[in-house]
Design a protein around this motif. Sequence first.
Motif, PDB file in Angstrom:
ATOM      1  N   ARG A 184       9.162  19.271  -5.676  1.00 48.45           N
ATOM      2  CA  ARG A 184       8.004  20.394  -5.236  1.00 48.45           C
ATOM      3  C   ARG A 184       6.772  20.022  -5.492  1.00 48.45           C
ATOM      4  O   ARG A 184       5.816  20.730  -4.972  1.00 48.45           O
ATOM      5  CB  ARG A 184       8.418  21.804  -6.321  1.00 48.45           C
ATOM      6  N   THR A 185       6.459  19.153  -5.971  1.00 49.62           N
ATOM      7  CA  THR A 185       5.108  18.411  -5.978  1.00 49.62           C
ATOM      8  C   THR A 185       5.019  17.167  -5.962  1.00 49.62           C
ATOM      9  O   THR A 185       6.030  16.373  -5.887  1.00 49.62           O
ATOM     10  CB  THR A 185       4.381  18.632  -7.363  1.00 49.62           C
ATOM     11  N   ILE A 186       3.907  16.365  -5.571  1.00 40.80           N
ATOM     12  CA  ILE A 186       3.789  14.914  -5.353  1.00 40.80           C
ATOM     13  C   ILE A 186       2.519  14.464  -6.066  1.00 40.80           C
ATOM     14  O   ILE A 186       1.371  15.045  -5.960  1.00 40.80           O
ATOM     15  CB  ILE A 186       3.911  14.527  -3.682  1.00 40.80           C
ATOM     16  N   ASP A 187       2.599  13.296  -6.742  1.00 41.66           N
ATOM     17  CA  ASP A 187       1.393  12.921  -7.556  1.00 41.66           C
ATOM     18  C   ASP A 187       0.357  12.187  -6.347  1.00 41.66           C
ATOM     19  O   ASP A 187       0.779  10.909  -6.098  1.00 41.66           O
ATOM     20  CB  ASP A 187       1.635  12.145  -8.814  1.00 41.66           C
ATOM     21  N   LEU A 188      -0.688  12.739  -5.810  1.00 40.52           N
ATOM     22  CA  LEU A 188      -1.460  12.056  -5.100  1.00 40.52           C
ATOM     23  C   LEU A 188      -2.338  10.755  -5.690  1.00 40.52           C
ATOM     24  O   LEU A 188      -2.758   9.885  -5.247  1.00 40.52           O
ATOM     25  CB  LEU A 188      -2.511  12.925  -4.404  1.00 40.52           C
ATOM     26  N   GLY A 189      -2.438  10.996  -7.137  1.00 43.52           N
ATOM     27  CA  GLY A 189      -3.186   9.903  -7.910  1.00 43.52           C
ATOM     28  C   GLY A 189      -2.500   8.598  -7.831  1.00 43.52           C
ATOM     29  O   GLY A 189      -2.913   7.679  -8.169  1.00 43.52           O
ATOM     30  N   ALA A 190      -1.312   8.689  -7.662  1.00 44.35           N
ATOM     31  CA  ALA A 190      -0.439   7.496  -7.963  1.00 44.35           C
ATOM     32  C   ALA A 190      -0.293   6.662  -6.540  1.00 44.35           C
ATOM     33  O   ALA A 190       0.392   5.697  -6.254  1.00 44.35           O
ATOM     34  CB  ALA A 190       1.000   7.654  -8.213  1.00 44.35           C
ATOM     35  N   GLN A 191      -1.160   7.036  -5.302  1.00 47.06           N
ATOM     36  CA  GLN A 191      -1.041   6.791  -4.065  1.00 47.06           C
ATOM     37  C   GLN A 191      -2.409   5.834  -4.114  1.00 47.06           C
ATOM     38  O   GLN A 191      -3.342   6.289  -4.644  1.00 47.06           O
ATOM     39  CB  GLN A 191      -1.341   7.742  -3.036  1.00 47.06           C
ATOM     40  N   ASP A 192      -2.341   4.904  -2.851  1.00 43.22           N
ATOM     41  CA  ASP A 192      -3.398   4.317  -2.532  1.00 43.22           C
ATOM     42  C   ASP A 192      -4.478   4.847  -1.365  1.00 43.22           C
ATOM     43  O   ASP A 192      -5.584   4.780  -1.279  1.00 43.22           O
ATOM     44  CB  ASP A 192      -3.138   2.811  -1.933  1.00 43.22           C
ATOM     45  N   ALA A 193      -3.487   5.663  -0.782  1.00 45.27           N
ATOM     46  CA  ALA A 193      -4.254   6.510   0.304  1.00 45.27           C
ATOM     47  C   ALA A 193      -3.552   8.000   0.558  1.00 45.27           C
ATOM     48  O   ALA A 193      -2.185   7.981   0.396  1.00 45.27           O
ATOM     49  CB  ALA A 193      -4.424   5.673   1.583  1.00 45.27           C
ATOM     50  N   VAL A 194      -4.270   8.574   0.950  1.00 46.10           N
ATOM     51  CA  VAL A 194      -3.617  10.076   1.572  1.00 46.10           C
ATOM     52  C   VAL A 194      -4.029  10.662   2.725  1.00 46.10           C
ATOM     53  O   VAL A 194      -5.109  10.694   3.257  1.00 46.10           O
ATOM     54  CB  VAL A 194      -3.924  11.123   0.350  1.00 46.10           C
ATOM     55  N   LEU A 195      -3.102  11.042   3.589  1.00 51.21           N
ATOM     56  CA  LEU A 195      -3.310  11.476   4.975  1.00 51.21           C
ATOM     57  C   LEU A 195      -2.881  12.720   5.062  1.00 51.21           C
ATOM     58  O   LEU A 195      -1.700  13.051   4.779  1.00 51.21           O
ATOM     59  CB  LEU A 195      -2.662  10.420   5.884  1.00 51.21           C
ATOM     60  N   GLN A 196      -3.842  13.731   5.176  1.00 49.90           N
ATOM     61  CA  GLN A 196      -3.502  15.176   5.264  1.00 49.90           C
ATOM     62  C   GLN A 196      -3.577  15.551   6.786  1.00 49.90           C
ATOM     63  O   GLN A 196      -4.688  15.593   7.406  1.00 49.90           O
ATOM     64  CB  GLN A 196      -4.617  16.165   4.524  1.00 49.90           C
ATOM     65  N   VAL A 197      -2.120  16.088   7.098  1.00 52.10           N
ATOM     66  CA  VAL A 197      -2.247  16.207   8.666  1.00 52.10           C
ATOM     67  C   VAL A 197      -2.235  17.644   9.088  1.00 52.10           C
ATOM     68  O   VAL A 197      -1.471  18.474   8.202  1.00 52.10           O
ATOM     69  CB  VAL A 197      -0.871  15.557   9.085  1.00 52.10           C
ATOM     70  N   MET A 222       0.884  -1.462   0.023  1.00 51.46           N
ATOM     71  CA  MET A 222      -0.026   0.037  -0.168  1.00 51.46           C
ATOM     72  C   MET A 222       0.826   1.175   0.082  1.00 51.46           C
ATOM     73  O   MET A 222       1.730   1.584   0.751  1.00 51.46           O
ATOM     74  CB  MET A 222      -0.931   0.050   1.292  1.00 51.46           C
ATOM     75  N   LYS A 223       0.520   2.070  -0.956  1.00 52.16           N
ATOM     76  CA  LYS A 223       1.178   3.491  -0.963  1.00 52.16           C
ATOM     77  C   LYS A 223       0.685   4.399  -0.364  1.00 52.16           C
ATOM     78  O   LYS A 223      -0.471   4.541  -0.662  1.00 52.16           O
ATOM     79  CB  LYS A 223       1.542   3.978  -2.458  1.00 52.16           C
ATOM     80  N   ILE A 224       0.951   5.185   0.516  1.00 53.41           N
ATOM     81  CA  ILE A 224       0.437   6.233   1.297  1.00 53.41           C
ATOM     82  C   ILE A 224       1.240   7.389   1.445  1.00 53.41           C
ATOM     83  O   ILE A 224       2.542   7.362   1.659  1.00 53.41           O
ATOM     84  CB  ILE A 224       0.157   5.716   2.857  1.00 53.41           C
ATOM     85  N   ALA A 225       0.498   8.425   1.131  1.00 46.74           N
ATOM     86  CA  ALA A 225       1.264   9.959   1.194  1.00 46.74           C
ATOM     87  C   ALA A 225       0.773  10.640   2.217  1.00 46.74           C
ATOM     88  O   ALA A 225      -0.592  10.668   2.543  1.00 46.74           O
ATOM     89  CB  ALA A 225       1.068  10.732  -0.385  1.00 46.74           C
ATOM     90  N   VAL A 226       1.670  10.981   3.025  1.00 46.32           N
ATOM     91  CA  VAL A 226       1.188  11.897   4.182  1.00 46.32           C
ATOM     92  C   VAL A 226       1.548  13.226   3.982  1.00 46.32           C
ATOM     93  O   VAL A 226       2.764  13.805   3.847  1.00 46.32           O
ATOM     94  CB  VAL A 226       2.118  11.276   5.670  1.00 46.32           C
ATOM     95  N   ILE A 227       0.556  14.013   3.909  1.00 50.13           N
ATOM     96  CA  ILE A 227       0.952  15.565   3.435  1.00 50.13           C
ATOM     97  C   ILE A 227       0.377  16.653   4.432  1.00 50.13           C
ATOM     98  O   ILE A 227      -0.314  16.188   5.247  1.00 50.13           O
ATOM     99  CB  ILE A 227       0.240  15.989   2.258  1.00 50.13           C
ATOM    100  N   GLY A 228       1.015  17.714   4.422  1.00 53.83           N
ATOM    101  CA  GLY A 228       0.248  18.713   5.290  1.00 53.83           C
ATOM    102  C   GLY A 228       1.222  19.725   5.840  1.00 53.83           C
ATOM    103  O   GLY A 228       2.154  20.217   5.035  1.00 53.83           O
ATOM    104  N   THR A 229       1.053  20.167   6.893  1.00 51.61           N
ATOM    105  CA  THR A 229       1.790  21.448   7.589  1.00 51.61           C
ATOM    106  C   THR A 229       2.925  20.664   8.477  1.00 51.61           C
ATOM    107  O   THR A 229       3.429  19.598   8.299  1.00 51.61           O
ATOM    108  CB  THR A 229       0.780  22.386   8.316  1.00 51.61           C
ATOM    109  N   SER A 230       3.516  21.740   9.466  1.00 48.29           N
ATOM    110  CA  SER A 230       4.735  21.105  10.443  1.00 48.29           C
ATOM    111  C   SER A 230       4.268  19.951  11.057  1.00 48.29           C
ATOM    112  O   SER A 230       5.058  19.309  11.709  1.00 48.29           O
ATOM    113  CB  SER A 230       5.199  22.363  11.083  1.00 48.29           C
ATOM    114  N   HIS A 231       2.729  19.784  11.357  1.00 49.28           N
ATOM    115  CA  HIS A 231       2.285  18.798  12.242  1.00 49.28           C
ATOM    116  C   HIS A 231       2.679  17.293  11.670  1.00 49.28           C
ATOM    117  O   HIS A 231       2.307  16.452  12.172  1.00 49.28           O
ATOM    118  CB  HIS A 231       0.811  19.069  12.515  1.00 49.28           C
ATOM    119  N   VAL A 232       2.954  17.382  10.340  1.00 52.92           N
ATOM    120  CA  VAL A 232       3.528  16.018   9.848  1.00 52.92           C
ATOM    121  C   VAL A 232       4.588  15.565  10.357  1.00 52.92           C
ATOM    122  O   VAL A 232       4.759  14.062  10.394  1.00 52.92           O
ATOM    123  CB  VAL A 232       3.891  16.121   8.268  1.00 52.92           C
TER     124      VAL A 232
END
Length: 272
Positions: A69-82, A1-11
């Motif tokens: 500078r960017t990340i392809d979220l469409g290539a992930q199975d899940a995305v967690l925005q923190v 499973m590919k998961i992207a964790v994105i967000g602010t400094s709380h990541v």
Amino acid sequence: MKIAVIGTSHVAMIKLGWDLILTGLPEIDMAFFSSPGKSARTRKLINMVFGYHAVVPHPDEIVIGHDARTIDLGAQDAVLQVGYVTGEVELASLLERFAIDGLPATVEKPFRLSRPAFDAFCANLAQRYLPPPEWRGWTGPRLTLQPHPNPNVRCLSSPREKFQRWQTLAAHGATYLAARDIYLDHFETALGQHGIALLRQPAETFAPNGLTLASYGKGAMDLHKNVPLDEDDYVHMNAEFGLLSLEQYFTKVIGAPVHLPTPSPLNSMKEV
């Protein structure tokens, strides 16, 4: 499973927790993309690609945990925005003035609000804090939002204006926590209508006053500078908080409990 964790400094709390256990979960590929402070404001989601889209990079741009500078979220199975903002300020403002029927009351308030009226307020507030249209109704990865943690209890001694509302809420913790749960129920329902999940702050991290236990602030890191955060930082959390969040997240996303490997020893002493 590919998961992207994105967000602010709380990541940082998720990254710190993940670093303790990553070798024990080879079936999960976790990518991190975070930007602190004002550097996060100019990121956009365009055709499922998230990050900085301007041709010429702005001097304020900061990306932590990713080499582009960017990340392809469409290539992930899940995305967690923190670090998502959920409307706590408006909720706090209401609770300062109104006693809610059916909620614990420890002090007289200028006004009273019926439970149906409070539910209507919460439903309206939830709609206002939905993410923009481009984040809704994805047919690809499952998006989950994790709100920023409540400040830890040490903020009670802070003279800074930003913590005064939290200090007011903490004086009536049972009322605040009950009201917050009701609001987040509404917010979770509103998100679900757009295929988005909500990851709440782990229940065991709360002090009785509604703030976060002090132990979860110890060892919080600034990943951009790779240094521990100052003693007067009360809003960022540590690896142990990140581990609890990951356990809850994996259960929610994968749909079954995930047994996390035993991490390195952590300071688990709970302080109120």
